[in-house]
Design a protein around this motif. Structure first.
Motif, PDB file in Angstrom:
ATOM      1  N   ASN A 183      30.738   3.636 -17.348  1.00 50.22           N
ATOM      2  CA  ASN A 183      30.108   3.418 -16.043  1.00 50.22           C
ATOM      3  C   ASN A 183      29.115   4.518 -15.678  1.00 50.22           C
ATOM      4  OD1 ASN A 183      31.408   0.978 -15.421  1.00 50.22           O
ATOM      5  ND2 ASN A 183      33.269   2.077 -14.795  1.00 50.22           N
ATOM      6  N   ILE A 184      28.717   5.318 -16.639  1.00 50.58           N
ATOM      7  CA  ILE A 184      27.660   6.312 -16.436  1.00 50.58           C
ATOM      8  C   ILE A 184      26.458   5.863 -17.269  1.00 50.58           C
ATOM      9  CG2 ILE A 184      26.948   8.713 -16.783  1.00 50.58           C
ATOM     10  CD1 ILE A 184      29.857   9.526 -16.338  1.00 50.58           C
ATOM     11  N   ILE A 185      25.359   5.607 -16.601  1.00 48.95           N
ATOM     12  CA  ILE A 185      24.154   5.083 -17.246  1.00 48.95           C
ATOM     13  C   ILE A 185      23.097   6.193 -17.322  1.00 48.95           C
ATOM     14  CG2 ILE A 185      22.311   3.373 -17.106  1.00 48.95           C
ATOM     15  CD1 ILE A 185      25.023   2.167 -17.727  1.00 48.95           C
ATOM     16  N   ILE A 186      22.463   6.326 -18.489  1.00 49.03           N
ATOM     17  CA  ILE A 186      21.341   7.255 -18.664  1.00 49.03           C
ATOM     18  C   ILE A 186      20.052   6.442 -18.540  1.00 49.03           C
ATOM     19  CG2 ILE A 186      20.215   8.901 -20.211  1.00 49.03           C
ATOM     20  CD1 ILE A 186      22.918   9.330 -21.555  1.00 49.03           C
ATOM     21  N   ASN A 187      19.273   6.777 -17.536  1.00 49.37           N
ATOM     22  CA  ASN A 187      18.054   5.991 -17.317  1.00 49.37           C
ATOM     23  C   ASN A 187      16.928   6.436 -18.258  1.00 49.37           C
ATOM     24  OD1 ASN A 187      16.981   8.289 -16.227  1.00 49.37           O
ATOM     25  ND2 ASN A 187      16.724   7.474 -14.153  1.00 49.37           N
ATOM     26  N   LYS A 188      15.776   5.809 -18.113  1.00 47.37           N
ATOM     27  CA  LYS A 188      14.659   6.049 -19.024  1.00 47.37           C
ATOM     28  C   LYS A 188      14.166   7.488 -18.963  1.00 47.37           C
ATOM     29  CE  LYS A 188      12.257   3.432 -21.910  1.00 47.37           C
ATOM     30  NZ  LYS A 188      11.350   2.374 -21.414  1.00 47.37           N
ATOM     31  N   SER A 189      14.350   8.130 -17.823  1.00 49.44           N
ATOM     32  CA  SER A 189      13.916   9.511 -17.665  1.00 49.44           C
ATOM     33  C   SER A 189      14.969  10.515 -18.111  1.00 49.44           C
ATOM     34  CB  SER A 189      13.561   9.786 -16.194  1.00 49.44           C
ATOM     35  OG  SER A 189      12.515   8.946 -15.782  1.00 49.44           O
ATOM     36  N   GLY A 190      16.141  10.037 -18.473  1.00 49.15           N
ATOM     37  CA  GLY A 190      17.206  10.938 -18.921  1.00 49.15           C
ATOM     38  C   GLY A 190      18.189  11.322 -17.839  1.00 49.15           C
ATOM     39  N   ALA A 191      18.026  10.774 -16.634  1.00 44.55           N
ATOM     40  CA  ALA A 191      18.960  11.099 -15.554  1.00 44.55           C
ATOM     41  C   ALA A 191      20.243  10.288 -15.709  1.00 44.55           C
ATOM     42  CB  ALA A 191      18.315  10.811 -14.210  1.00 44.55           C
ATOM     43  N   TRP A 192      21.372  10.899 -15.321  1.00 45.18           N
ATOM     44  CA  TRP A 192      22.677  10.240 -15.402  1.00 45.18           C
ATOM     45  C   TRP A 192      22.980   9.604 -14.052  1.00 45.18           C
ATOM     46  CZ3 TRP A 192      26.674  13.514 -18.641  1.00 45.18           C
ATOM     47  CH2 TRP A 192      26.107  13.807 -19.906  1.00 45.18           C
ATOM     48  N   VAL A 359       8.990  28.183 -18.282  1.00 40.01           N
ATOM     49  CA  VAL A 359      10.268  27.500 -18.512  1.00 40.01           C
ATOM     50  C   VAL A 359      10.123  26.368 -19.517  1.00 40.01           C
ATOM     51  CG1 VAL A 359      12.141  26.221 -17.393  1.00 40.01           C
ATOM     52  CG2 VAL A 359      10.991  28.096 -16.175  1.00 40.01           C
ATOM     53  N   LEU A 360       8.982  25.686 -19.513  1.00 34.84           N
ATOM     54  CA  LEU A 360       8.812  24.503 -20.359  1.00 34.84           C
ATOM     55  C   LEU A 360       9.086  24.768 -21.837  1.00 34.84           C
ATOM     56  CD1 LEU A 360       5.666  22.830 -18.728  1.00 34.84           C
ATOM     57  CD2 LEU A 360       8.058  22.133 -18.535  1.00 34.84           C
ATOM     58  N   PRO A 361       8.620  25.889 -22.410  1.00 30.21           N
ATOM     59  CA  PRO A 361       8.902  26.098 -23.839  1.00 30.21           C
ATOM     60  C   PRO A 361      10.391  26.232 -24.166  1.00 30.21           C
ATOM     61  CG  PRO A 361       7.091  27.506 -23.118  1.00 30.21           C
ATOM     62  CD  PRO A 361       7.703  26.922 -21.883  1.00 30.21           C
ATOM     63  N   LYS A 362      11.209  26.523 -23.176  1.00 33.78           N
ATOM     64  CA  LYS A 362      12.643  26.691 -23.422  1.00 33.78           C
ATOM     65  C   LYS A 362      13.403  25.373 -23.374  1.00 33.78           C
ATOM     66  CE  LYS A 362      12.488  31.269 -21.245  1.00 33.78           C
ATOM     67  NZ  LYS A 362      13.018  32.129 -20.155  1.00 33.78           N
ATOM     68  N   LEU A 363      12.734  24.315 -22.965  1.00 31.60           N
ATOM     69  CA  LEU A 363      13.411  23.033 -22.807  1.00 31.60           C
ATOM     70  C   LEU A 363      13.110  22.120 -23.982  1.00 31.60           C
ATOM     71  CD1 LEU A 363      12.659  22.414 -19.024  1.00 31.60           C
ATOM     72  CD2 LEU A 363      14.734  23.366 -20.031  1.00 31.60           C
ATOM     73  N   PRO A 364      14.040  21.234 -24.325  1.00 34.51           N
ATOM     74  CA  PRO A 364      13.791  20.274 -25.414  1.00 34.51           C
ATOM     75  C   PRO A 364      12.633  19.342 -25.074  1.00 34.51           C
ATOM     76  CG  PRO A 364      16.127  20.361 -24.847  1.00 34.51           C
ATOM     77  CD  PRO A 364      15.407  21.104 -23.778  1.00 34.51           C
ATOM     78  N   LYS A 365      11.935  18.913 -26.115  1.00 35.51           N
ATOM     79  CA  LYS A 365      10.782  18.053 -25.908  1.00 35.51           C
ATOM     80  C   LYS A 365      11.172  16.768 -25.195  1.00 35.51           C
ATOM     81  CE  LYS A 365       7.308  15.368 -28.381  1.00 35.51           C
ATOM     82  NZ  LYS A 365       6.758  14.992 -29.708  1.00 35.51           N
ATOM     83  N   ARG A 366      12.315  16.178 -25.561  1.00 37.02           N
ATOM     84  CA  ARG A 366      12.718  14.924 -24.936  1.00 37.02           C
ATOM     85  C   ARG A 366      12.916  15.096 -23.435  1.00 37.02           C
ATOM     86  NH1 ARG A 366      17.661  13.091 -27.786  1.00 37.02           N
ATOM     87  NH2 ARG A 366      18.847  14.342 -26.321  1.00 37.02           N
ATOM     88  N   VAL A 367      13.478  16.234 -23.041  1.00 37.52           N
ATOM     89  CA  VAL A 367      13.684  16.489 -21.612  1.00 37.52           C
ATOM     90  C   VAL A 367      12.349  16.678 -20.906  1.00 37.52           C
ATOM     91  CG1 VAL A 367      14.720  18.086 -19.960  1.00 37.52           C
ATOM     92  CG2 VAL A 367      15.942  17.496 -22.062  1.00 37.52           C
TER      93      VAL A 367
END
Length: 915
Positions: A183-192, A359-367
């Motif tokens: 019952n936890i859905i991950i949307n297209k943007s990656g939000a739970w 901050v952006l370089p520290k985050l995964p590309k998908r995020v």
């Protein structure tokens, strides 16, 4: 190949049939197009999830479909219970609105075969990501099979679920009752997002501070779809038939465990004897082994242990969980700030966007691409924020593939390219785009470059800000190779030229010239010659930097292998312009030397090319003349042909060599066409010319050392005398009887003394030693014919050609004997030249050009001219000779300087004699 096509066809047909059968007749299909099956979720993974689009707006959605065939195995009343439970859950979700809950775009619709509703775009359920692939298409999509959760995604996802629970518990006074990965859905943007409110329990006293919840007793005989997932239920739910908000917190603790343990819950439950399983589970929870939680990160392990406590009061509530240090991750905080961005003012947003590139370089590309990028591009609607958002968007674009850039970024950038208001923001946007121009031209499609990117560059060239213009001009060469040639030729270059001419800034003008110089290699030769070089002459300012920029363009064009400057352009346009610039008073010594180096190189090349052309032309003329001599019929026909040009004598001897000094005589308009030669004389002339041609082929003319001339006046005569005699003879044959005016006083020729060795060389004020030039005649005739150079008697006045022309005697052909007599010895070229005048003699020539000294010197050959073409002999052929230095009679109108009209027959005869 055919088998593969058949397999693909069958797969597509099967998928289409599944979709059609699943939603056929459902009212959802009236407004939405249903796409492919992408995921599954909900209680028991019973909901199939399809991607789709809204027909009216093309908005992307997810379509949840429950096929009623799944429950055909149950009794009728069980079917009704399952359908009612699912409908209740969707209706509850539709009523609730929160960023942490799945957003419903279209409410539940029921048909005979299925239930369906639409939500925001969905990627998959958390259960799918953790490896539970029930009710998924076959084969399992690779994006789900290969999906791995990053730490920042896990942390922020759990934080989002905690915030969702805090909303339910504090805001709605509701217990979810079935919180689990299904019952936890991950949307297209990656939000739970939370869904599955089938077993939610609302408070019986929502207005009270302490809500009370009524829990239903567990009924093991009901179908599984009518019961919550027991592996994620709190023990009190089964054992004491009680629940509250802490029951959901226990479920959150089990989710923590499942995420870090490949989707496995803390305990496996025997659904056939659930009471016994929960009793055993209760004992294990009371004395939990440390190994149960060893895969959970240490910083959150104690909090998870508290969540899994048997005693509900020990469990932290949802609001407390959102504040634990585990969620103080820079990535999680960044994502959390984006979710609350709509609550911030422009000042807060600008400060946040300024620090985001760190901050952006520290985050995964998908995020970054699917979570942060949409939040950034949504800020483009705020013009004041665009200068702060744009650098981050372009930073993300650098890490994207071209397909991702075109699909995810370019549609949002297109309006920004055209933004011109407010002015200050527009200028900042131009600067940012110009700094990333290589990125834009590399990844932007050609059509968008032409329609969006290049117009923005042109606007930058016309910007009122000098800084923008300078930056644009400096950057253009770095991406010039990426611009298509028509755009560069028709749009970019004219804009650069306009900026150079219209600006009042020296820096912009100099940078314009530097820009043009750097992009010359991308232009074709004729465009440069026709458009760029003439433009240089229009530049108004004469500052040293501008002049050196102009010189640089000339030098680049001249020396580039692909370009180059034609000798015609060099002679008529480039060299005159450069020479005039080189003497500008603003130039220093080094800059002047730079000009002169380029000018000398241009002169050298022009001389070489033109000399080569003339040599080739001479060879062709020699070959043609040889053919005419060998064919008497052609020669006879040639003698009858009219003159082709009145300037041929000047072409052969040079203007000064033919005209000489004016004698003030006029000729009549009617003159003989050709001189009359007997057949015997023609044959002898042809024989002598043939012998001369052979000697020229065998013995090429080369400079020889100068030897003293012999004292024998009868053997070594001055060539000038011979030439004058020849001219007298020819004029005797071709000129009409015209009375000669009385010579003007002082019109005398210099004295040439033939006796004794050669005296000091004659100087004309320009050439240090004015003697006979190394070549012979304007057409390059070499002195190889024996007896060609006879001596010249001393003269004291200009030959009277007019007087000679008055005689009616038969043509005297003795001149040909003197020219082609083989009995006379050869005289080397260097031995020929005018001798010094007798000291004390009153000579206009001597006073003008010759130093008064008796020292005997050797004659030096004068170097060839600029084009490699030798102009003639002696004084009359000197290219620097100026008739104004002598007293001249007033020329008769329509006459040349010598007072003689040009005769076509004379021209042809001279060509026959001297080439």
């Amino acid at each position: 190949m055919e088998s593969m096509l058949n397999k693909l066809k069958s797969t597509v047909t099967k998928v289409t049939a599944d979709v059609t059968s699943a939603v056929m007749g459902n009212p959802v299909t009236r407004e939405f197009e249903v796409g492919r099956h992408i995921a599954s979720g909900g209680p028991g993974m019973c909901w199939r999830i399809y991607n789709g689009t809204k027909k009216s707006t093309k908005q992307e959605v997810a379509v949840f479909v429950f096929d009623k065939k799944v429950v055909d195995k149950y009794q009728r009343f069980e079917k009704e219970q399952i359908i009612d439970s699912l409908k209740r859950g969707v209706q509850q979700l539709t009523r609730l609105r929160h960023p942490r809950l799945l957003t419903v775009q279209h409410p539940l619709e029921e048909s005979r075969d299925c239930l369906a509703f639409c939500t925001e775009p969905v990627f998959a359920s958390l259960s799918n990501v953790l490896g539970q692939w029930d009710n998924l298409p076959s084969p399992v999509p690779n994006d789900i099979k290969d999906y791995k959760l990053y730490d920042v995604e896990t942390k922020y996802g759990l934080l989002q679920i905690s915030e969702g629970l805090a909303f339910l518990h504090s805001g709605v006074k509701m217990v979810h009752g079935n919180l689990c990965p299904q019952n936890i859905i991950i949307n297209k943007s990656g939000a739970w997002k939370i869904m599955g409110f089938d077993f939610s329990i609302s408070s019986t006293n929502p207005s009270d501070a302490e809500p009370k919840y009524t829990c239903k007793e567990w009924e093991p005989n009901l179908p599984p779809l009518c019961l919550p997932n027991p592996e994620y239920l709190a023990p009190e739910y089964i054992l004491s038939v009680s629940c509250d908000s802490a029951s959901d917190m226990y479920s959150l603790g089990v989710i923590f465990h499942a995420i870090f343990n490949e989707g496995k819950p803390v305990f496996q439950v025997n659904k056939h004897d659930i009471f016994k399983s929960f009793s055993r589970q209760l004992d294990q929870l009371s004395s939990m082994s440390p190994t149960v939680l060893n895969k959970i990160p240490e910083e959150v392990r104690e909090h998870v242990k508290m969540l899994l406590s048997v005693t509900p009061n020990v469990r932290p509530d949802a609001d407390q969980m959102t504040k634990i240090p585990f969620f103080d991750d820079v990535g999680a905080v960044t994502l959390q700030y984006f979710d609350s961005l709509f609550q911030r003012d422009n000042l807060q947003k600008s400060q946040f966007f300024k620090g985001l590139p760190k901050v952006l370089p520290k985050l995964p590309k998908r995020v970054v691409v699917y979570r942060i990028l949409p939040a950034l591009t949504s800020e483009f609607i705020n013009p004041d924020m665009v200068p702060f958002v744009l650098p981050n968007v372009l930073l993300i674009a650098e890490e994207c593939t071209k397909d991702e850039y075109v699909r995810l970024i370019m549609p949002d950038l297109t309006p920004v390219f055209k933004q011109q208001e407010p002015v200050q923001a527009s200028n900042m946007i131009l600067l940012i785009f110009l700094q990333k121009m290589d990125l834009l031209l590399t990844k932007t499609p050609a059509e968008d470059i032409k329609n969006s990117v290049l117009p923005m560059v042109y606007r930058a060239l016309e910007a009122p800000s000098v800084q923008i213009q300078e930056l644009c001009l400096n950057i253009i060469p770095t991406f010039a190779n990426l611009i298509d040639y028509p755009s560069m030729k028709n749009s970019l270059i004219p804009k650069v030229k306009s900026a150079c001419l219209q600006t009042s800034s020296l820096a912009v003008r100099v940078n314009s010239l530097v820009c043009l110089g750097k992009i010359l290699e991308y232009l074709d030769k004729w465009y440069v010659l026709d458009e760029i070089l003439p433009f240089l002459q229009q530049i108004p300012s004469k500052e040293p930097a501008v002049l050196m920029g102009i010189l640089g363009i000339y030098k680049c064009t001249f020396s580039h292998k692909k370009l180059g400057i034609t000798k015609e352009n060099l002679a008529s346009k480039s060299l005159p312009h450069l020479i005039s610039l080189s003497i500008d008073n603003n130039l220093n010594l080094n800059q002047f030397n730079s000009f002169m180096v380029v000018i000398r190189e241009m002169l050298t090349r022009m001389e070489s090319e033109h000399k080569t052309k003339l040599e080739q032309l001479h060879i062709m003329q020699e070959q043609q003349r040889s053919m005419n001599i060998s064919n008497p019929a052609n020669q006879s026909e040639e003698t009858k042909s009219p003159p082709t040009s009145s300037n041929q004598i000047e072409d052969i001897f040079g203007s000064s060599g033919v005209n000489g000094k004016e004698n003030g005589s006029a000729t009549t308009a009617s003159q003989p066409n050709r001189m009359s030669l007997t057949l015997e004389e023609k044959q002898r002339l042809a024989k002598e010319q043939e012998q001369a041609a052979k000697l020229r082929k065998q013995q090429p003319l080369a400079p020889e050392s100068v030897k003293p001339a012999a004292n024998n006046n009868s053997q070594t005569k001055d060539l000038t005398s011979s030439l004058l005699n020849n001219m007298t003879s020819l004029n005797n044959l071709s000129l009409a009887n015209t009375p000669r005016p009385t010579p003007v006083q002082g019109s005398t020729m210099p004295h040439f003394i033939s006796s004794g060795p050669m005296a000091a060389p004659v100087s004309n004020g320009f050439n240090p030693n004015m003697g006979f030039q190394a070549g012979v005649m304007g057409m390059g005739m070499r002195p190889t014919t024996p007896g060609l150079y006879g001596g010249m008697a001393s003269t004291t006045s200009t030959p009277n050609f007019g007087a000679l022309s008055q005689t009616n005697k038969a043509p005297n052909m003795s001149v040909l004997d003197s020219l082609f007599t083989s009995s006379k010895p050869k005289v080397t070229l260097n031995q020929l030249g005018p001798t010094a005048t007798t000291p004390g003699t009153n000579s206009t020539w001597g006073n003008q050009f010759t130093p008064a000294q008796n020292a005997q010197t050797q004659m030096q050959a004068v170097p060839a001219g600029m084009g490699g073409m030798v102009t003639g002999f002696g004084m009359q052929a000197n290219p620097f000779f100026s008739p104004q230095n002598f007293s001249q009679p007033v020329p008769t109108p329509n006459m040349n300087q010598s007072g003689m009209k040009q005769s076509g027959s004379v021209n042809n005869d001279l060509k026959d004699l001297f080439g």
